[in-house]
Design a protein around this motif. Structure first.
Motif, PDB file in Angstrom:
ATOM      1  N   GLY A   1      30.921   1.768  26.759  1.00  9.28           N
ATOM      2  CA  GLY A   1      29.756   1.087  26.133  1.00  9.28           C
ATOM      3  C   GLY A   1      29.286   2.126  26.063  1.00  9.28           C
ATOM      4  N   HIS A   2      29.023   2.843  26.755  1.00  5.80           N
ATOM      5  CA  HIS A   2      28.195   4.212  26.297  1.00  5.80           C
ATOM      6  C   HIS A   2      28.010   5.226  25.021  1.00  5.80           C
ATOM      7  CE1 HIS A   2      26.260   3.672  30.850  1.00  5.80           C
ATOM      8  NE2 HIS A   2      27.215   3.704  30.530  1.00  5.80           N
TER       9      HIS A   2
ATOM     10  N   GLN B   1      36.038   6.126  21.433  1.00 12.31           N
ATOM     11  CA  GLN B   1      36.347   5.475  23.218  1.00 12.31           C
ATOM     12  C   GLN B   1      37.772   5.987  23.020  1.00 12.31           C
ATOM     13  OE1 GLN B   1      35.202   1.673  21.997  1.00 12.31           O
ATOM     14  NE2 GLN B   1      33.189   1.740  23.154  1.00 12.31           N
TER      15      GLN B   1
END
Lengths: 774, 488
Positions: free
Chosen positions: B442-443, B466
Motif C-alpha cells: 500500500g505504501h 508492487q
C-alpha cells in the motif's frame, strides 16, 4: 479465359531467389528517394491539422511564405480539378481540408520549397485558427452518438437465427475489442512528379495501385488519364498501406510539378506518415452464439463495429471482408452478421494485409474459446467439432459452397507434427506446479477466401516483348513491394519459353505499359498477373510455332517447347535463333496478355454469391509462457502448416508465411495504437509503436508448406495465393496467452483478452481471473 | 593553450573528407544521401530506432581501431572528426563479388522489400567481424536495433548463422586496409582542438578533457553532445536549434573505467557497449537490463553520462544506480563536486547542474556482501523499447531475518527517477517474508502517482511496481520466477 495451367519445364516451383536480392544487399536497389533528381527539383511537405474536429476559422501563411527556401504554398484553391482522392468515389476525402478538419493530422496545405528541410520547417509555421467541434474518437463513442456510417453496411444471413438461438441449450455472449495496426512499411510514402509537355506528367509513386493514382491525379488536375503516367519499380513494403494512401502524395507532387513546371518530390517523415495515413481498422464485435452441450455451434448473431475514420476509403470492402470471414473455418447452421463502418474523427482506416478478414476471424476464435472454457474442454476439440464438412455442412454465410476444404487434413497433420497433445499435457502439468510463470498452448485454423470481392478487380494485363536476340522484356500490372511477385511472374515467363530466368528482364510497372490494372492486393498478384503474362507468352509461342512449322516444313504438332528452345521434328532450334528468324520473317514478337478470374460473382444487395475463386488454408500451434506478476511473456515455440497449393516458389512462399505470421503476431501482441484525450495519435514512430524484433521470433519456429496441396482450380501452376492468409496464423498466440491467463483460475473462465495482448492486458487478465476465482 | 584547427576531417569509405563549413545539426545520413549521393543507407524513422541507416564508424581506442554500428540518422557529422565511416557501398567481396555477408543474406532469402536490408547487412557485418560464429542470441542482440517488416527475421537469422561458411573475417578486404586506415586516422587525431563555424553554427571539438572543461566553462550556453541518441531527436523530430555544440564523444579520458575493491567509476563518455563487460563482471544483476537498453547501435552511441545528465524520468540506468548508492561527479572548469545521484534529479527537466558544469563520472559502490540486489525493466516489447517502468531493489536481511536496509528506486513512476522511501521505511525492521511484502504494498501509492501514457496505464504501472517487489522477494528465496527466452 480459363485455360489449363502451363506445363512445367524447369523454372516454376523452384526456390528461386528474389530478383532484387543482390541489389538489396548492396544498397543499389533504387527506391524513389534514391533516384537522381532533375535540376530544380522542388520538395513538398504537408501542413497537418492539430485538432481532431474543428472549423478552420483562418490560416495565416505569412510566416510560411517568408521562410527561407520556400517557393509557395498549395491549398485547396490551387486545385484545378477536384479536391478529392476518395478511392470509393464518394468524394469524401479532400487532399487539403476545406472549412473544417476531421482528424488530428489531416493535411491542410503543402509547402513547396527548394529543399525538403526547408519545406518541412516552413510547414510548421502556419498560424491556424480553429473553432473546436465535438468529436468521436472510437467505435463505442460513435455507436453511442447514433452510429453514423461512412458507407453502406452489409448483412449476411443464412438459416433461421431466431430458431437456432431458441433451440440452443447454451449461449456465448459478449464483445471483443480488436485493435488496429500501423503498416510500418520501412519505406514511407513518397511521390516524385516530373512535368512534361502539354498536360503530361510522369509520377514515380510508392503505390500498390498505379492505375488508381493515375485516375486520381487526372481528376485533381482535370486532365485525361492518358496524360498521366505512373511508374513503380519497387516499394519498401506496402501491406495494403499503399493501396489507396499514396493517392494524396502523388496528387500533391503532381499539382506542384504542373503549377511551377519543375519536378517535385514529397516524402513525409515517419511521424507524419503514421498520423496522416490510414491503418488497419480496429473493431468491436458484439456477439451472441448459441451452441449445444457438445460445443457445436447452432446459431451466430454478431455486429462488427469498425472505426472507419473520417471518410469511406476502403472501409466498405474491409468491413465486408470481416463478415466474409466471420466463419473462419467453421460451419454455422444459422447465422446473421452485420457490419457498421462507423464515422469517427480519426484518420481514415484502410487496407491492411487480410483486409478485415483477420478481425472477422479473431471474433470467431473468441466464441470458440468461450464455448471451450464454458464446457471445460480443449478449444481444439471445439474447433474440430465445428469445422466445415467436405460434403455436408459446407455453405458459408454468403451462400458459397466450400468445395475445396482441406482444413481437416491440415489440422490433423499439424496436431501430429507439433506433438500438440503431449505438449498440452506438459503445459497443464507445468501450470499445476508453477505459481508465477504459466504456460499456454493453442492451435488455430485459417481459411481465407481468394479473390477481390469487387469482382471487376479480378482482371490483369501483361506485356511481353521478345527481342531479336531472344531476350525478353516483361511488364505486367502487378507491383513489387517485396512479396516476390516480380520473380514469380518472371518464372512463369521463363518457364513458358523454356529460357533461363536471366533472359527475362523485369520492367518497372507502368500505366503506360499495361493499362487499367487492379491494385496489387487481396493476395491476387501472382494469380492474376502470372496468368496474364502466361497468356501473352502463349500468343507469341503460337506465332513462333506457326513460323517454325512453315520454315522447317513440319506440322505444328511436331514442334515441342523444351528447355532452351523449340524442338522441331528432330531439330532443336535455340530460342534466340528462333526469335531472330521470326523477326526476319516478319512475325510479331510482342503480345499483350490478359486474364480474368472465372466462376466468381457476388450480389451485395442479397448477400449471396460465389465471391471467392478458392480458399487458402493453414493452421498454427503456439506455445507461450507468461509472468503473472508483470504480464510479460515469451512466445516459445510456433509450428505452422500452410497451404499454398503447388507453390510457384517455395522459398518466396515460406518467406510470406514466416513474415506474415510475425507481422500478425505484432498486430496481436505489442503493436498498440494509442490516441490521447485530444485525438492525437501518440504512437507514431518506432520509439512508441513496437513491431516485432528478431528477438521476438519464436526460438522454435517450424514452418512448412502443405506439399501435397494442389489447387483444385486451374490457377497458374496450380498454386494458391499467399500474401494475406499467413497473417492470421498468429491468432494461436492470442489463444495460447489466453490459456496461460485462464490457468490462474484453473481454466474455469474464458480469458476474454482484447487485442493487442500487451503485457498490461495479460496482467489485467490475470487480475480478472484472480477476482473471478475468489 | 591548445592549438586550434578549423576543419572536421574523417575518412568516408576510401576517401578523406575535410569540412570547414558544417552545421552542428547536419546528420550523417542526410550528408551521405544528399551531399555525397550515397543512397544505400535509408531513412526509415530518423530517430535511431529502425536501423535502416546503419553504418559502421571506426574510431581509435588506444592503438586499436574499433568499428561500431551506429544509426547515421542521429549521428552528427560534426562528431565524426578523426573516424572512419564505412557505408554499405564500401562492402565488397573479392573480384567484385558480393561480400560473404551479402551473399549469405541473398542465398537465405533474407530480403523481401529490401529497404531495411542495407542496415541489416551492416549490423551483420559488424557482428561477423568480431564474432564470425555467433550464437543465435548474439545474432538477435546484434539485430536488436534493426526493424524488418517483411521477412519475420527468420531468414535473416539463418543468414547470420551461415555467414562464416561464405568467408572468414581474416580475408575481409576492409580488414586488409585497416593498418593504412589506422595510420590515416592517427594523422588526423593530432591533438588539436577543432573549431568550425560561429554563433549558433559553432562546433567545438575539444582537444582533451581539460580543454573541454575550460571551453565549456567559457561557453556555458553551448550544448554538450556525446552519443547524440537524445539530442539527435531534438533535431530530426523537433527541428530544434542545438548550436553551439561541443562534441565530446571522442574524448578518450571520458571513456575511462576505474575499478578497485570497493567501487567502479565510469567516466561519462563510456558507452553502454563499452560498459557491458565491466557491468557483467561487477554487477551481474544488471546484465539482463543492460542488454535490453535500446538496440545495438544505440548502445554503441549512447553514454552512461548522457543517460544521467539529460535527467530523463525513463532512463534505464538511474534506478539501479540510485539503488546502489551511486555518487555523481560534476565538474566546472577545475572545480569538482560530488553529490548523491538521487539528489541530481530535482524535478521534471530540472537537474542540479550549474551553467558550465558537466557530468564527469559516476561511481558505483560494489554491492556489500550479504546484500541482495535486482533490477527489473518492464516494457511493451521486451527489447529495444523504453521502460514502462524500471524498478531496482536492494535489501540487507540480517541474521535474524529482518530487513536491515532497503533501497528501492524506480523509473517511469514519477517525473524523475525516484526512491520508494515510504516502501523502504515500511520494510526496515520487518521480517523479510511474503507477508511483510504484501503488507507494505500500500505504501507504493504514497511514493508514486504514475501517469497514463502510450507505454502503460497508471493502474498497470502501480500494480506492476508492487508485483516487482513480490518478484524480488521470491527471487531472494531462490524461486525461479524470471521469464527467460530460451534459444538454441
Amino acid at each position: 479465359m480459363n485455360k489449363q495451367s502451363p506445363i512445367t519445364l524447369t523454372t516454376l516451383h523452384t526456390n528461386t531467389r528474389h530478383d532484387s536480392g543482390p541489389k538489396h544487399v548492396t544498397g543499389t536497389a533504387e527506391y524513389i528517394d534514391d533516384m537522381i533528381e532533375p535540376v530544380g527539383t522542388m520538395h513538398a511537405y504537408l501542413g497537418l491539422s492539430t485538432r481532431a474536429h474543428a472549423e478552420i476559422v483562418s490560416i495565416d501563411f505569412s510566416a510560411v511564405k517568408a521562410a527561407p527556401g520556400v517557393i509557395g504554398v498549395l491549398t485547396a484553391e490551387d486545385i484545378p480539378g477536384e479536391n478529392d482522392v476518395s478511392p470509393s468515389h464518394k468524394h469524401d476525402e479532400p487532399i487539403f481540408a476545406e472549412g473544417k478538419v476531421q482528424f488530428w493530422g489531416q493535411p491542410l496545405f503543402a509547402v513547396i520549397a527548394e529543399t525538403r528541410d526547408a519545406a518541412r520547417r516552413a510547414a510548421h509555421l502556419a498560424a491556424v485558427d480553429y473553432r473546436d467541434l465535438d468529436w468521436l474518437p472510437d467505435v463505442r463513442s460513435a455507436q453511442a452518438a447514433g452510429g453514423k456510417l461512412v458507407t453502406e453496411p452489409l448483412k449476411l444471413e443464412r438459416g433461421d437465427v431466431a430458431a437456432g438461438m431458441a433451440s440452443a441449450p447454451r449461449r456465448a455472449q459478449g464483445a471483443i475489442t480488436i485493435g488496429g495496426q500501423d503498416h510500418f512499411y520501412l519505406e514511407g510514402h513518397i511521390a516524385f512528379a516530373i512535368p512534361g509537355e502539354d498536360e503530361d506528367v510522369v509520377i514515380h509513386s510508392s503505390t500498390q495501385h498505379p492505375s488508381e493514382v493515375q485516375l486520381m491525379v487526372a481528376q485533381v488536375l482535370a486532365i485525361r488519364h492518358n496524360a498521366v503516367t505512373i511508374n513503380v519499380r519497387r516499394m519498401g513494403g506496402g501491406f495494403g498501406g499503399k493501396e489507396t494512401q499514396g493517392n494524396l502524395f502523388a496528387a500533391v507532387a503532381a499539382l506542384a510539378a504542373k503549377k511551377w513546371n519543375r519536378a517535385c518530390k514529397i516524402r513525409p517523415d515517419r511521424d507524419d506518415d503514421m498520423q496522416a495515413t490510414g491503418k488497419r481498422h480496429d473493431f468491436v464485435v458484439e456477439y451472441d452464439v448459441g451452441y449445444d452441450d457438445t460445443g457445436r455451434i447452432l446459431a451466430v448473431d454478431a455486429v462488427y463495429g469498425a472505426r472507419a475514420g473520417f471518410s469511406s476509403d476502403l472501409s466498405g470492402p474491409v468491413t465486408d471482408r470481416a463478415l466474409f470471414h466471420a466463419d473462419n473455418a467453421y460451419w454455422y447452421p444459422a447465422v446473421r452478421v452485420r457490419s457498421e463502418p462507423l464515422y469517427t474523427n480519426t484518420v481514415s482506416n484502410t487496407a491492411f494485409r487480410g483486409f478485415g478478414g483477420p478481425q472477422g476471424m479473431m471474433a470467431a476464435e473468441r466464441w470458440i474459446e468461450d464455448i471451450a472454457y464454458a464446457l471445460g474442454k480443449d478449444p481444439l476439440e471445439i474447433r474440430k467439432a465445428n469445422f466445415y464438412g467436405t460434403d455436408i455442412d459446407n455453405v458459408t454465410p454468403y451462400h458459397q459452397t466450400v468445395s475445396d476444404n482441406v482444413i481437416h487434413r491440415v489440422v490433423d497433420e499439424l496436431e501430429a507434427s507439433s506433438d500438440y497433445q503431449a505438449r498440452r499435457r506438459a503445459v497443464l502439468d507445468f501450470n499445476a506446479t508453477n505459481a508465477v510463470l504459466k504456460k499456454g498452448i493453442a492451435l488455430t485454423p485459417v481459411k481465407f477466401g481468394i479473390s477481390f470481392t469487387a469482382t471487376w478487380y479480378n482482371q490483369a494485363g501483361a506485356l511481353v516483348h521478345v527481342y531479336k536476340d531472344g531476350s525478353i522484356h516483361l511488364s505486367h500490372g502487378g507491383t513489387e513491394m517485396g512479396q516476390g511477385l516480380y520473380i514469380k511472374v518472371a518464372q512463369v515467363v521463363a518457364d513458358a519459353f523454356g529460357v533461363n530466368l536471366d533472359t527475362v528482364k523485369i520492367m518497372a510497372t507502368s500505366t503506360g505499359k499495361v493499362p487499367n490494372t487492379s491494385a496489387t492486393a487481396a493476395s491476387s498478384g501472382s494469380d492474376l498477373n502470372g496468368m496474364a503474362a502466361w497468356d501473352a507468352c502463349e500468343q507469341i509461342k503460337a506465332r513462333l510455332v506457326a513460323h517454325a512449322a512453315k520454315l522447317y516444313d513440319v506440322d505444328a504438332v511436331d514442334c515441342r517447347w523444351v528447355t532452351g528452345g523449340l524442338d522441331i521434328g528432330k531439330k532443336h532450334v535455340p530460342f534466340a535463333e528462333l526469335a531472330a528468324s521470326a523477326y526476319l520473317n516478319r512475325v510479331q514478337l510482342s503480345a499483350a496478355g490478359f486474364y480474368k478470374t472465372p466462376n466468381i460473382h457476388w450480389d451485395r444487395a442479397t448477400g449471396k454469391g460465389h465471391p471467392f475463386y478458392y480458399f487458402a488454408y493453414g493452421a498454427s500451434v503456439s506455445e507461450v509462457t507468461i509472468d503473472t506478476l508483470s504480464g510479460e511473456y515469451t512466445v516459445d515455440r510456433v509450428d505452422i502448416l500452410h497451404d499454398v497449393g503447388k507453390s510457384l516458389n517455395p522459398a518466396i512462399d515460406i518467406g510470406q508465411v514466416e513474415g506474415g505470421f510475425i507481422q500478425g503476431m505484432g498486430w496481436l501482441t505489442t503493436e498498440e495504437l494509442v490516441w490521447d484525450g485530444k485525438g492525437q495519435l501518440r504512437t507514431h514512430a518506432p520509439s512508441t509503436y513496437k513491431i516485432p524484433l528478431a528477438s521476438d521470433v519464436p526460438p522454435v519456429f517450424n514452418v512448412r508448406l502443405a506439399e501435397w496441396s494442389v489447387n483444385k482450380e486451374p490457377t497458374i501452376g496450380r498454386s494458391k495465393a499467399v500474401g494475406e492468409p499467413p497473417l492470421m496464423l498468429a491468432m494461436s498466440v492470442v489463444e495460447a496467452l489466453g490459456m496461460a491467463v485462464a490457468s490462474v483460475a484453473d481454466y474455469r473462465h474464458a480469458p476474454q483478452l482484447d487485442t493487442p495482448v500487451t503485457p498490461e492486458r495479460v496482467l489485467m487478465g490475470v487480475e480478472r481471473m484472480k477476482g473471478a476465482s475468489t | 593553450m591548445v592549438e586550434v584547427a578549423n576543419a572536421i576531417r574523417f575518412l568516408l569509405n576510401g576517401d578523406e573528407v575535410m569540412l570547414t563549413d558544417v552545421s552542428p545539426d547536419l546528420t550523417l545520413l542526410d550528408w551521405l544521401r544528399l551531399n555525397r549521393r550515397l543512397r544505400g543507407s535509408k531513412e526509415g524513422c530518423a530517430e535511431g530506432d529502425c536501423g535502416a541507416c546503419t553504418v559502421l564508424v571506426g574510431r581509435l581506442m588506444g592503438d586499436e581501431i574499433i568499428y561500431d554500428s551506429v544509426t547515421a540518422c542521429i549521428r552528427f557529422v560534426g562528431s565524426l572528426h578523426g573516424t572512419h565511416v564505412v557505408t554499405v557501398e564500401h562492402l565488397r567481396g573479392e573480384n567484385g563479388a558480393l561480400h560473404p555477408v551479402q551473399q549469405a543474406v541473398v542465398d537465405h532469402h533474407g530480403s523481401q522489400c529490401g529497404f531495411c536490408t542495407p542496415g541489416f547487412v551492416m549490423s551483420l557485418y559488424g557482428l561477423w567481424m568480431r564474432d564470425p560464429d555467433p550464437s543465435r542470441t548474439a545474432i538477435e542482440k546484434a539485430l536488436q536495433g534493426n526493424l524488418c517488416r517483411c521477412t519475420g527475421y527468420a531468414p535473416i537469422i539463418r543468414a547470420g548463422q551461415a555467414i562464416s561458411g561464405y568467408g572468414r573475417p581474416e580475408a575481409d578486404l576492409l580488414r586488409a586496409e585497416r593498418i593504412a586506415v589506422k595510420d590515416r586516422i592517427k594523422a588526423i587525431n593530432d591533438g588539436r582542438r577543432i573549431e568550425v563555424g560561429a554563433g549558433e553554427q559553432r562546433i567545438i571539438i575539444p582537444a582533451s578533457l581539460d580543454d573541454f572543461a575550460s571551453v565549456y566553462e567559457a561557453n556555458p550556453e553551448a550544448r554538450i553532445v556525446a552519443g547524440s541518441t537524445d539530442v539527435g531527436l531534438w533535431v530530426t523530430k523537433f527541428m530544434r536549434q542545438i548550436g553551439p555544440v561541443i562534441f565530446i564523444g571522442h574524448l578518450q579520458e571520458l571513456k575511462r573505467i576505474a575499478e578497485n575493491d570497493s567501487e567502479v567509476r565510469f567516466y561519462a563518455g563510456v558507452s553502454y557497449s563499452e560498459a557491458l563487460p565491466v557491468i557483467e563482471a561487477n554487477f551481474p544483476q544488471l546484465g539482463e537490463l543492460w542488454n535490453r537498453i535500446a538496440g545495438e547501435q544505440i548502445r554503441n552511441m549512447g553514454t552512461i553520462g548522457g543517460n544521467i545528465a539529460n535527467g530523463s524520468p525513463i532512463g534505464d540506468t538511474p534506478p539501479p544506480f540510485i539503488a546502489l548508492g551511486a555518487k555523481l561527479h560534476l565538474r566546472r572548469g577545475e572545480h569538482r563536486r560530488e553529490i548523491k545521484l538521487e539528489d541530481y534529479f530535482l524535478a521534471y527537466g530540472k537537474q542540479d547542474r550549474q551553467p558550465g558544469e558537466f557530468v564527469e563520472s559516476v561511481t558505483l559502490p560494489l554491492l556489500p556482501a550479504g546484500e541482495t540486489f535486482a533490477t527489473y525493466k518492464i516494457s511493451k516489447r521486451r527489447e529495444e523499447d523504453i521502460s514502462a517502468l524500471c524498478g531496482a531493489f536492494r535489501v540487507f536481511v540480517n541474521d535474524a531475518g529482518t530487513v536491515g536496509m532497503a533501497r528501492i528506486a524506480f523509473g517511469g513512476m514519477a517525473a524523475t527517477p525516484k526512491r520508494a522511501r515510504a516502501v523502504e521505511a515500511a520494510l526496515i525492521g520487518k521480517n523479510w517474508s511474503m507477508d511483510t511484502v504484501e503488507a507494505v504494498l500500500g505504501h507504493f501509492a504514497e511514493d508514486f502517482q504514475p501517469i497514463t501514457d502510450m507505454r502503460a496505464s497508471a493502474e498497470y504501472r502501480l500494480l506492476a511496481a508492487q508485483n516487482l517487489l513480490k518478484r524480488f522477494y521470491l527471487e531472494t528465496q531462490g524461486a525461479g520466477v524470471r521469464l527467460k527466452r530460451e534459444v538454441a
